[in-house]
Design a protein around this motif. Sequence first.
Motif, mmCIF file in Angstrom:
data_model
loop_
_atom_site.group_PDB
_atom_site.id
_atom_site.type_symbol
_atom_site.label_atom_id
_atom_site.label_comp_id
_atom_site.label_asym_id
_atom_site.label_seq_id
_atom_site.Cartn_x
_atom_site.Cartn_y
_atom_site.Cartn_z
ATOM 1 N N ASN A 250 0.860 -1.188 0.000
ATOM 2 C CA ASN A 250 0.000 0.000 0.000
ATOM 3 C C ASN A 250 0.898 1.240 0.000
ATOM 4 O OD1 ASN A 250 0.807 0.445 2.786
ATOM 5 N ND2 ASN A 250 -0.566 -1.264 3.262
ATOM 6 N N ILE A 251 0.277 2.402 -0.039
ATOM 7 C CA ILE A 251 1.050 3.644 -0.168
ATOM 8 C C ILE A 251 1.899 3.904 1.080
ATOM 9 C CG2 ILE A 251 -0.896 5.100 0.606
ATOM 10 C CD1 ILE A 251 1.810 6.116 -1.962
ATOM 11 N N VAL A 252 1.443 3.405 2.231
ATOM 12 C CA VAL A 252 2.232 3.586 3.459
ATOM 13 C C VAL A 252 3.520 2.765 3.350
ATOM 14 C CG1 VAL A 252 2.258 3.324 5.970
ATOM 15 C CG2 VAL A 252 0.162 4.047 4.813
ATOM 16 N N GLY A 253 3.376 1.542 2.808
ATOM 17 C CA GLY A 253 4.553 0.701 2.596
ATOM 18 C C GLY A 253 5.526 1.350 1.629
ATOM 19 N N ILE A 254 4.986 1.974 0.585
ATOM 20 C CA ILE A 254 5.833 2.680 -0.384
ATOM 21 C C ILE A 254 6.558 3.840 0.310
ATOM 22 C CG2 ILE A 254 5.751 4.206 -2.423
ATOM 23 C CD1 ILE A 254 5.524 1.331 -3.225
ATOM 24 N N ALA A 255 5.839 4.564 1.143
ATOM 25 C CA ALA A 255 6.438 5.717 1.834
ATOM 26 C C ALA A 255 7.575 5.272 2.742
ATOM 27 C CB ALA A 255 5.361 6.457 2.631
ATOM 28 N N GLU A 256 7.461 4.051 3.287
ATOM 29 C CA GLU A 256 8.528 3.546 4.164
ATOM 30 C C GLU A 256 9.763 3.134 3.359
ATOM 31 O OE1 GLU A 256 5.727 1.808 7.736
ATOM 32 O OE2 GLU A 256 6.891 0.389 6.514
ATOM 33 N N LYS A 257 9.508 2.379 2.269
ATOM 34 C CA LYS A 257 10.640 1.813 1.544
ATOM 35 C C LYS A 257 11.163 2.760 0.454
ATOM 36 C CE LYS A 257 12.666 -2.284 -0.232
ATOM 37 N NZ LYS A 257 12.486 -3.598 -0.783
ATOM 38 N N TYR A 258 10.250 3.474 -0.196
ATOM 39 C CA TYR A 258 10.650 4.394 -1.272
ATOM 40 C C TYR A 258 10.102 5.792 -0.972
ATOM 41 C CZ TYR A 258 11.170 -0.105 -3.727
ATOM 42 O OH TYR A 258 11.500 -1.390 -4.081
ATOM 43 N N PRO A 259 10.612 6.448 0.067
ATOM 44 C CA PRO A 259 10.009 7.718 0.503
ATOM 45 C C PRO A 259 10.005 8.798 -0.588
ATOM 46 C CG PRO A 259 12.096 7.294 1.649
ATOM 47 C CD PRO A 259 11.733 6.050 0.919
ATOM 48 N N GLU A 260 11.047 8.838 -1.407
ATOM 49 C CA GLU A 260 11.106 9.875 -2.436
ATOM 50 C C GLU A 260 10.030 9.642 -3.503
ATOM 51 O OE1 GLU A 260 12.422 12.656 -2.479
ATOM 52 O OE2 GLU A 260 12.231 13.253 -4.582
#
Lengths: 240, 493
Positions: free
Chosen positions: B142-152
């Motif tokens: 999900n987008i939270v997971g993306i924000a954690e692993k790929y913040p940029e």
Amino acid sequence: MSQNKQASFTLDGKTIPYAEGQTIIQAAMAAGEYIPHLCFNPEFKPHGSCKLCTVKANGRQTASCTQQPQPGMVVESDTTEINDERRALLQMLFVEGNHFCPSCEKSGNCQLQATAYELNMMSPHFDQFFPDRPVDASHPEYLLDFNRCILCSLCVRASRDVDGKNVFALSGRGIKSHLIVNAKSGRLADTDFTGYDKAAHVCPVGVILKKRVGFTVPIGSRSFDEKPISATPHPTVKGA
Amino acid sequence: MSSLLETAANPENLRRVAIDPVSRVEGHGKVTILLDDKNKVHQVRLHIVEFRGFEKFIQGRPYWEVPVMVQRLCGICPVSHHLAASKALDAIVGAKHLTPTAEKIRRLMHYGQILQSHALHFFHLCSPDLLFGFDSDVSKRNIVGIAEKYPETARRGILLRKFGQEVIRHTAGKRVHGTGSVPGGVNKSLSVPERDELLKDIYQMVAWSREAVHMVKELHHKNPELYNSFGAFRANYMSMVGFDGSLDLYHGTLRARDANGNILFDGVDYQNYTQLIEEEVKNWSYMKFPYLKSLGKEKGWYRVGPLSRVQNCDFISTPLAEIERREFMAYSGVMPMHAPLGYHWARMIEMLHAAETIKDLLHDDDITGSDLIATGERCFEGVGVIEAPRGTLIHHYRVDENDLITMCNLIVSTTHNNQAMNEAVRRVAQQYLHGHEITEGLLNHIEVAVRAFDPCLSCATHALGKMPLEIEVLNEAGERLSSLSRSGDGTLS
């Protein structure tokens, strides 16, 4: 009372001077104070029907558009108790008609909407009536959208008292009250109504509308976009 | 129109698996899959289970209210409905040619919409599947997971969308459900401070959009086997193209190609769309199934949206997006790309085109002009077509002599893609589910196929009184006591 000293009353603790013959709401308006209202318009004789302007005068509830003040009278308006009652009145008005603000061209210029914002009305609360009220688009230049009528009778008073025409009237009683026009066909096109009539410009909601100009005023430039209705002087005559 | 796996021969003997609701799409839909004892797939359907009613309750309303009212179909791309309705009403008020300011402000609004919607879809909804894997840990997908692993990546997605929303706010008055477009033109142009505020960030948006194209392109190059075959099916495709054959998402004529890329029709004035398109109803979905009349129900279904548009146009007018289009075309080779995952690549090319177009418009003095409305000879019928983020959007209205709407027909992007989405989920079911034990990860493969189309299911279910309906009365044990069916023509049985 000294002849040199103007008579006054207090409104929520503030001293409000008044002249003989003024009503509470007229004196409050003249002093820059806002009392919520819908059927009152300073250009017309009071009607006292919407009850939004109800205040407590010396502890007794009364319509401030019809009640004249007395020297030293203590008037309460902006109280939790009265505002709760006003909000309930607004909620009833919303559910009795079909008020779909998101697609209404009067949105941003509507006194009912602005007053609801002013009084923090967050939902209609009551069950919607969803009445069936077809619009009357028969007139070439004006549209009547009865869905939004709040029975304030301003168009009735304007047509009768200013235009001398009696184009509009309220018919029926109680919950069946509704706005009609003076034509056998029931159509606005068959009356002597024109866009020059005062009645064409006094509707505080979106019933009497000039055709083909809806939404031409952008968001940000509408009557109540920048300031709330309480900070907009004499909103009732805006657009007249 | 029916296809393999649409209807099982003996559904009563099969096990039913439902994905309800399909997640990370706009609106509410579900997928049902019927399997036998050996997990062999016998039926797959994408059902749209909400209905709205706009075509009905717009009747009897004054026409100038329509662009503001019908955009409430959607909270994601309301600008598309706002503009398609306005274009239809331009025809009704006789505004054959808008003023330069009005035309450019509308384009600005629309490309702002394309930018924000494509950014939302790619970064917020789909990047978790593409970057983590279709059957990766569901708690991170999900987008939270993306924000954690790929913040940029997540930050850029959010800021790209925000910028698009700001373009809409300055042109329409609000980020969502504004009122800027009116029949015959617009009600405001941009002030100089508004223009300068957008100019400040636009170069960054172009750069980020370009990098987003590169990111998707890389995914294709890294794993061509998956990206070229996942849910792939051959289909006709249709879109509006500019009068010069360019990718034009605001105005032009209709063009369709067959699965081999051969032109089926071209240069068709969209006012005549009823001569081209027919709609079929099916009793298991509230969404209709359009098809090209000339090819009939069986063969006439088609695909719309970014994958169709980028391959249907002759060129893209903005330089960076054109470079990317050429590379995309070269990658797909002689035959058109039909793989659903190609939608993402095409979508990012369009996002880059939108950013470049916004940049060009912000440098055009007409957008601060004051000539806003055009008028002309009044008509009583009008069609407006726009290429919405998800595909071709058709609005059709008739108005009486008193200015009230008497007829409304909407064919929204997702509706055009109805059969195509069903085909995609059936292919994926065959490719991945057939004969396997069903797991969450496998079921997400189905959702990945649906998401590729970026469907807006709420938009696609606007009809009232036309949709087929089945009502079943069940007892406490779930046994059917009675049922009532209504077909698409209103017949009850």
